[in-house]
Design a protein around this motif. Structure first.
Motif, PDB file in Angstrom:
ATOM      1  N   THR A 126       0.865  -1.185   0.000  1.00 13.65           N
ATOM      2  CA  THR A 126       0.000   0.000   0.000  1.00 13.65           C
ATOM      3  C   THR A 126       0.897   1.229   0.000  1.00 13.65           C
ATOM      4  O   THR A 126       2.101   1.126   0.282  1.00 13.65           O
ATOM      5  CB  THR A 126      -0.895   0.062   1.250  1.00 13.65           C
ATOM      6  OG1 THR A 126      -0.074   0.397   2.391  1.00 13.65           O
ATOM      7  CG2 THR A 126      -1.599  -1.264   1.492  1.00 13.65           C
ATOM      8  N   GLU A 471       2.484   1.031  -4.575  1.00 15.59           N
ATOM      9  CA  GLU A 471       1.144   0.484  -4.764  1.00 15.59           C
ATOM     10  C   GLU A 471       1.290  -0.985  -5.116  1.00 15.59           C
ATOM     11  O   GLU A 471       2.317  -1.414  -5.663  1.00 15.59           O
ATOM     12  CB  GLU A 471       0.389   1.209  -5.888  1.00 15.59           C
ATOM     13  CG  GLU A 471       0.107   2.673  -5.627  1.00 15.59           C
ATOM     14  CD  GLU A 471      -0.634   3.338  -6.778  1.00 15.59           C
ATOM     15  OE1 GLU A 471      -1.848   3.090  -6.901  1.00 15.59           O
ATOM     16  OE2 GLU A 471      -0.004   4.093  -7.536  1.00 15.59           O
ATOM     17  N   ALA A 472       0.276  -1.769  -4.828  1.00 11.99           N
ATOM     18  CA  ALA A 472       0.300  -3.202  -5.113  1.00 11.99           C
ATOM     19  C   ALA A 472       0.539  -3.450  -6.600  1.00 11.99           C
ATOM     20  O   ALA A 472      -0.135  -2.875  -7.454  1.00 11.99           O
ATOM     21  CB  ALA A 472      -1.022  -3.834  -4.685  1.00 11.99           C
TER      22      ALA A 472
END
Length: 602
Positions: A126, A471-472
């Motif tokens: 995240t 971010e993923a």
């Protein structure tokens, strides 16, 4: 601790009593450290001849590439062979625990393709992964952690290169590296220095300390390191291909090491959240190259998530408006520094993983936009930190774009990677930069397999809003800039370097030296380097500040970082009209490099 004896026979010892010259046995990792090295291969930084050519920082890696070329393999085959060997001899800068970017020229098709094997964030990532109480965590503690490890892409990238464009199998091209891992290589001064610089990090991790330290200290120059764990990893990949790395026991060992980093004593670090599915789902990307022109050359570089190709192209577009050939060298270098400053301001503001951020690529590469940016340069006076421009005005973009953010101090970025280049007798060319990020990566060695895992996730900006926040599934922005230049449709030269964000300036300055100042490529590479990345001061190499060049630039208002150090370790090929080729490596930086050609000219 016992005195080190170069004639002592190796004997097995517990890890707690490791000695230099000892054979160390672990339950999950075996490394042999002995004295009496295999015959050292000579390094020659410059070679001209015909047929295939290679330039790397490692004599063993260059020889591996030449072995494949002499056996009928092509440049792509030879590049994988060299890369695998570099993973053995230069494990602190690259390896299968990391990722990279490969730029390939296919001679028969007369086109350039690129392979993106950049590491990817695990699915659990995240934007807050490197925040604590809303603030970025300490950078060094982030580096030495499981949380810093991205899903490695190197093996998948090699597979794409070989299956699409190569002519040899994994078994064939990995054979030289397996042999090097089993027979061993000798610790030289550079390897010893890099280990010494990483002693604190390596002491925390069981695998790294067993592999590269003895009694908590770097192995001395002259020690022979054999790495049967890495030979095992390569042998399994040779037998089973990518399935051996992205699934099965090796994948499980990677995930276990990330989630529960194997530590020494009571040391603790942040654990990562990588899962087997992250490895199984990793894909390399075949991307269109960044194409730009400069004074009659067609330059092909790496697109996002690398920022290298874009930043080099923008800076050259800015410089193209000056008659650099008619200027004195300090004036040329002043303009080079200012163009770099402007390009970095835009790079920092806009570029990131193209699957997550739509950057204004067309505007940034537009010659008219470069002219607007050029108008900001004072030809006699250095600027302070530059602000990003607005390239959206120079492209047909009907979306609502992310407008320029206010300039902010550049984020810390590792300067440790490796670059090399290979060509073959048929004219195919590879320019390849790959890495595990910091020297020694995360410090985590995969138990039983002998390779270090990357800390590539620290290439993200720790806080936002920013195009490069974690971010993923996202790939962090890179500065790698492997480059191939054509002229009149034919290969002219290749260039690339390690060095974190200084990669961009090393490639840019070498092109200016070679194209504008008319330096032969070896002189262009050997020249003193300046790296301006839109910071408060420019990085320079030892002795530059006091030189006539440095003083001339200082009078224009340029300022230098307090600590000077080597910048980059470039490798290049130059293609001549008579069909010959010159391979060029560093003559002194990073201990000097190894340039080879198949048939040496007379």
């Amino acid at each position: 601790m016992a005195k080190f004896s170069p004639t002592a026979a190796p004997r097995a010892l517990p890890v707690s009593r490791m000695r230099r010259g000892a054979t160390v046995l672990l339950t999950t990792l075996t490394l042999s450290i002995v004295i009496g090295a295999p015959t050292a291969l000579a390094k020659t930084p410059l070679a001209t001849g015909t047929g295939g050519a290679v330039a790397t920082i490692s004599a063993a890696a260059s020889q591996s590439a030449m072995t494949i070329l002499n056996g009928g393999g092509n440049a792509i085959d030879a590049a994988v062979a060299a890369a695998a060997t570099l993973g053995v001899t230069d494990p602190f800068s690259c390896g299968i625990g990391g990722g990279g970017f490969m730029v390939i020229y296919l001679a028969k098709q007369q086109r350039v393709v690129t392979i993106d094997s950049r590491e990817m964030a695990p699915a659990a990532f995240t934007p807050a992964v490197f925040l604590q109480d809303g603030k970025p965590i300490d950078f060094d503690s982030a580096v030495a952690s499981g949380a810093a490890v991205g899903v490695p892409g190197t093996v998948r990238g090699w597979h794409e290169a070989l299956s699409r464009y190569g002519s040899r199998s994994f078994r064939q091209v990995l054979a030289p590296a397996i042999r090097t891992a089993r027979q061993g290589f000798t610790v030289n001064e550079t390897f010893n220095r890099l280990t010494t610089e990483n002693e604190i990090k390596f002491r925390q991790f069981a695998g790294a300390s067993a592999l590269y330290l003895s009694g908590g200290k770097a192995l001395p120059v002259g020690t022979v390191i054999r790495n049967p764990g890495m030979a095992r990893a390569y042998s399994e990949i040779a037998a089973r291909g990518t399935a051996a790395f992205y699934g099965g026991p090796m994948a499980q060992a990677i995930v276990d090491a990330v989630q529960r980093p194997p530590m020494v004593g009571g040391a603790t670090v942040r654990a990562g959240q990588m899962r087997l599915a992250d490895l199984a789902n990793y894909e390399a990307r075949i991307r269109q190259p960044v194409h730009s022109t400069y004074r009659g050359y067609d330059l092909y570089g790496m697109a996002e998530p690398s920022s290298g190709g874009m930043a080099v192209a923008e800076a050259l577009n800015i410089l193209e408006g000056y008659d650099l050939k008619a200027m004195a060298r300090p004036q040329v270098e002043h303009l080079y520094v200012e163009a770099s400053r402007l390009a970095f301001a835009d790079r920092n503001a806009y570029l990131g993983d193209p699957e997550y951020v739509e950057a204004p690529v067309a505007g940034l590469l537009d010659k008219a936009y470069a002219a607007q940016r050029r108008a900001l340069i004072d030809v006699n006076q250095a600027a302070t930190r530059a602000s990003a421009g607005d390239p959206y005005l120079f492209q047909d973009d009907q979306s609502v774009p992310l407008r320029p953010a206010a300039a902010r101090p550049p984020r810390q970025e590792s300067a440790h990677t490796t670059h090399f280049t290979v060509s073959d007798k048929d004219g195919n060319i590879v320019s390849y930069t790959f890495t595990i990020e910091s020297w020694g990566g995360s410090g985590i060695v995969v138990p039983g397999y002998g390779f270090l895992l990357n800390n590539e996730m620290t290439d993200f900006d720790f806080s936002g809003p920013h195009p490069n926040v974690p971010e993923a599934g996202k790939r962090p922005r890179s500065s790698m800039a492997p480059t191939i230049a054509l002229k009149n449709g034919k290969p002219a030269f290749t260039i690339g370097s390690p060095g974190g964000a200084t990669i961009i300036t090393t490639v840019l300055q070498t092109i200016v030296n070679h194209v504008d100042l008319g330096m032969p490529m070896n002189e262009a590479i050997d020249a003193p380097r300046i790296s301006e990345r839109n910071g408060a001061a420019s990085s320079v190499e030892p002795g530059f500040a006091a030189s006539a060049q440095g003083q001339a630039l200082a009078r224009m208002g340029h300022r230098w970082d307090a600590e000077a150090e080597e910048i980059g370790a470039a490798n290049a090929l130059v293609f001549h009209a008579d069909g010959s080729v010159t391979a060029v490596s560093e003559s002194r930086r990073h201990g000097g490099g190894a340039a080879l050609v198949q048939r040496t000219g007379h």
